[in-house]
Design an enzyme around this catalytic site. Structure first.
Site, short mmCIF file in Angstrom:
data_model
loop_
_atom_site.label_atom_id
_atom_site.label_comp_id
_atom_site.label_asym_id
_atom_site.label_seq_id
_atom_site.Cartn_x
_atom_site.Cartn_y
_atom_site.Cartn_z
N CYS A 123 0.13 -9.94 4.43
CA CYS A 123 -1.22 -9.51 4.79
C CYS A 123 -1.42 -9.67 6.28
O CYS A 123 -1.25 -10.76 6.82
CB CYS A 123 -2.29 -10.32 4.05
SG CYS A 123 -3.96 -9.85 4.57
N ASN A 128 -1.18 -10.93 -7.45
CA ASN A 128 -0.79 -10.96 -6.04
C ASN A 128 -1.27 -12.27 -5.43
O ASN A 128 -2.46 -12.56 -5.43
CB ASN A 128 -1.41 -9.75 -5.33
CG ASN A 128 -1.03 -9.69 -3.87
OD1 ASN A 128 -1.52 -10.46 -3.06
ND2 ASN A 128 -0.16 -8.76 -3.52
N SER A 167 -9.62 -4.35 7.42
CA SER A 167 -9.47 -5.77 7.78
C SER A 167 -10.32 -6.59 6.82
O SER A 167 -11.15 -7.39 7.24
CB SER A 167 -9.91 -6.00 9.23
OG SER A 167 -11.26 -5.62 9.40
N GLY A 172 3.09 3.27 0.13
CA GLY A 172 2.69 3.64 1.48
C GLY A 172 2.33 5.12 1.50
O GLY A 172 3.21 5.97 1.59
N GLY A 173 1.07 5.42 1.32
CA GLY A 173 0.60 6.81 1.44
C GLY A 173 0.88 7.71 0.26
O GLY A 173 0.77 8.92 0.37
N GLY A 230 -5.54 -9.42 -3.89
CA GLY A 230 -4.84 -10.61 -3.42
C GLY A 230 -5.62 -11.90 -3.69
O GLY A 230 -6.79 -12.00 -3.35
N LEU A 250 -8.54 -10.59 2.59
CA LEU A 250 -8.31 -11.32 1.34
C LEU A 250 -9.56 -11.93 0.72
O LEU A 250 -9.52 -13.02 0.16
CB LEU A 250 -7.26 -12.44 1.56
CG LEU A 250 -5.83 -11.98 1.79
CD1 LEU A 250 -4.91 -13.19 2.01
CD2 LEU A 250 -5.29 -11.14 0.64
N GLY A 267 -2.45 3.37 -3.87
CA GLY A 267 -3.67 2.63 -3.54
C GLY A 267 -4.71 3.45 -2.82
O GLY A 267 -5.62 4.00 -3.43
N THR A 314 0.52 -2.96 4.81
CA THR A 314 -0.04 -2.08 5.84
C THR A 314 0.59 -2.34 7.21
O THR A 314 1.09 -3.42 7.50
CB THR A 314 -1.56 -2.29 5.96
OG1 THR A 314 -1.82 -3.67 6.16
CG2 THR A 314 -2.27 -1.83 4.70
#
Lengths: 258, 305
Positions: free
Chosen positions: B132, B102, B73, B245-246, B49, B76, B267, B195
């Protein structure tokens, strides 16, 4: 890159700590003291790999050792591996300790399981005089004393409660030893607070030092930016990443968290 | 038998040699994983990002493991869009794969400036990060309401000269409402899910594990939620959906395509298995061979109810 290697031996060091010997000729061949491998521990709840520093490398046999203390889900799963089991390992990663010929006298300072990477450092460092100071919580936690003895000109072990060796913190040992006679460089690995104090002691004596840091990692290769640590710049600070920029940093550059 | 399987997909003018894209924030700018496989194998790379100025990111620890997933966490951390253009695009262009930039911002004006700059850069598409969860301003603050999304997307649409993908947050009551708002405001495609906002606590110390207290959950743990949202959104909009996602393997890719995704992003799985992206492509291909499927389009939205 082949990630599947084989467990060759497991040696219990104390109640919750063991040494695992892994056959992986490429890793043994290229691995340097202070570098780490990223191990898939398996088990239902250890999703990420776990980083372990290279404790001892046997290049002839194509093996290396990692020291493991059972502390959570990953290390618990790792403790269930047996001799000859396949094991998924990536590495070696990270930068490693400096091995300068100009450093004639060195001291290594290890606390708890932080002693592990210092053993291979002592085995490979070209210095002519090596002082080793190891600190453990108590007698039962003392590991690899003989191996360190064999690779050091002088070894002093301290325990917090005095149940073995000198009583007190290894940082006090460092302070008095440096008072007696200075060294060219100090290498430190252990709990964050111990490293912070050891760095302060070296700084006061203007002796350069290196620390090997630990942080929760995602990828282990510098892509996810998870394992951040704060480093000093000339007039500012920034986040470096333990897996790629480290795990070894010059002690002066690290901003230890309070 | 000659292999005539066609893995190529086209998403709003963005042509991909296969539907597997490296997800933003998990792949850096590709350099690290180029040591493990040829990046040209990927359909595309959604880069880390980007923001107008460099960002340092959040204090550590930035990663917490959870059952079958992780919380992050990172916040960015990136070198800024100009450093990306100068230092990273030339590297990425050595590979035959689509580059998806991104983009994030604190304000609508930031997003406009990012899109203006990236429209002139050598990238193949822009993914607008409106999701984000780890930064105080911008991003999810805009992306969690339909009006916020409409405002940002309609403004940048006027400036955007590349396919515009809007990345949605799952941290909302009705993701379809957001998807429709993005479509109406001019998005060319949607990517989801970012996420899920979560938290981890260390009972021993009674403190949060993450330095930033809360973080975004990813990994296999979120897959059922992601599949459901991809399924709902792809029925609610006409523009293509990129699902994520997963996803860890070829079967997961097939499931997302069946749910309605036209392409997928992989990812977190790559943190554990650096070959996850390549194996996802190979697994998809193998599934297609075994099921007499000649084109990915046969799978997209092919869920049997």
């Amino acid at each position: 890159m082949n990630l599947i290697h084989r467990v060759r031996a497991i040696k219990q060091l104390n109640e919750d700590t063991f040494l695992m010997t892994i056959e992986a000729p490429e890793i043994a061949d290229t691995g340097k003291p202070g570098q780490f491998v990223n191990v898939k521990c398996g088990g239902p709840h250890a999703y990420l790999r776990r980083p372990f520093s290279l404790c001892r490398i046997d290049r002839e046999r194509g093996t290396f050792d990692i020291g493991v203390q059972i502390r959570g889900r990953g290390t618990e799963a790792l403790s269930r591996f047996c001799e000859n089991d396949p094991i998924d390992i990536m590495g070696p990663f990270g930068n490693g300790f400096s091995l300068n010929r100009e450093d004639r006298r060195i001291a290594v300072v290890g606390g708890g399981i932080g002693v592990f990477p210092l053993l291979q450092l002592l085995r490979e460092h070209p210095a002519s005089e090596k002082l080793t100071l190891l600190g453990f919580r108590n007698r039962n936690q003392v590991v690899l004393e003989e191996s360190f003895q064999n690779k050091s000109d002088e070894l002093v072990v301290a325990t917090d409660d005095g149940s073995y060796g000198a009583r007190g913190f290894v940082t006090s040992l460092l302070e008095s030893k440096l008072e007696e006679s200075p060294v060219d460089r100090v290498f430190i690995c252990g709990p964050a607070l111990m490293m912070k104090h050891a760095v302060e002691i070296c700084k006061a004596k203007s002796i350069p030092c290196e620390v090997s840091l630990e942080e929760r990692m995602g990828c282990g290769i510098g892509a996810c930016l998870g394992c951040a640590c704060k480093v000093r710049l000339s007039d500012d600070w920034d986040y470096a990443h333990v897996c790629k920029d480290g795990p070894v940093f010059s002690g002066e550059s690290i901003v230890f968290q309070e | 038998m000659e292999n005539k399987i066609d893995l190529a997909v086209n998403i709003a003018g963005l042509s991909l040699k296969n539907p597997v894209i490296a997800a933003s924030g998990t792949f850096g700018f590709g350099r690290e994983y180029s040591a493990f496989f040829d990046l040209s194998r990927l359909g595309g790379i959604a880069v880390k990002g980007l923001t107008l100025l460099p960002r340092k990111g959040n204090p550590p620890p930035r990663i917490a493991e959870t059952p079958a997933g992780i919380l992050n966490s990172v916040g960015l951390q990136n070198p800024g869009v100009h450093a990306f253009i100068d230092d990273e695009i030339p590297f990425l262009r050595r590979y035959d794969t689509a580059i998806i930039a991104n983009a994030s911002g604190n304000t609508v004006e930031d997003y406009e400036e990012m899109v203006r700059i990236l429209s002139e850069a050598d990238v193949d598409a822009i993914e607008l990060n409106l999701s984000c969860p780890n930064v105080k301003e911008g991003c999810m603050a805009f992306g969690s309401t339909a009006s916020g999304i409409a405002r940002v997307v309609s403004r940048v649409r006027k400036l955007c000269k590349k396919p515009l993908i809007v990345k949605l947050t799952p941290n909302v009551t009705d993701i379809c409402e957001l998807a429709c708002a993005a479509e109406a405001a001019g998005a060319d495609a949607l990517s989801l899910i970012n996420t899920l906002l979560g938290m981890a606590i260390d009972a021993k110390t009674r403190r949060p594990i993450l330095g930033n207290v809360m973080g975004g959950l990813s990994g296999p743990a979120v897959k059922p939620v992601a599949l459901r949202m991809v399924y709902q959104v792809s029925k609610a909009v006409k523009i293509p959906v990129i699902g994520m996602g997963g996803i860890s393997n070829g079967t997961d890719v097939v499931e997302f395509l069946l749910a309605g995704a036209s392409a997928v992003m992989v990812g977190t799985a790559g943190f554990v298995n650096p070959y996850a992206w390549v194996q996802a492509i190979e697994g998809l291909e193998q599934y297609m061979v075994e099921n007499n499927c000649w084109s990915v389009s046969e799978l997209i939205g092919g869920l049997i109810l």
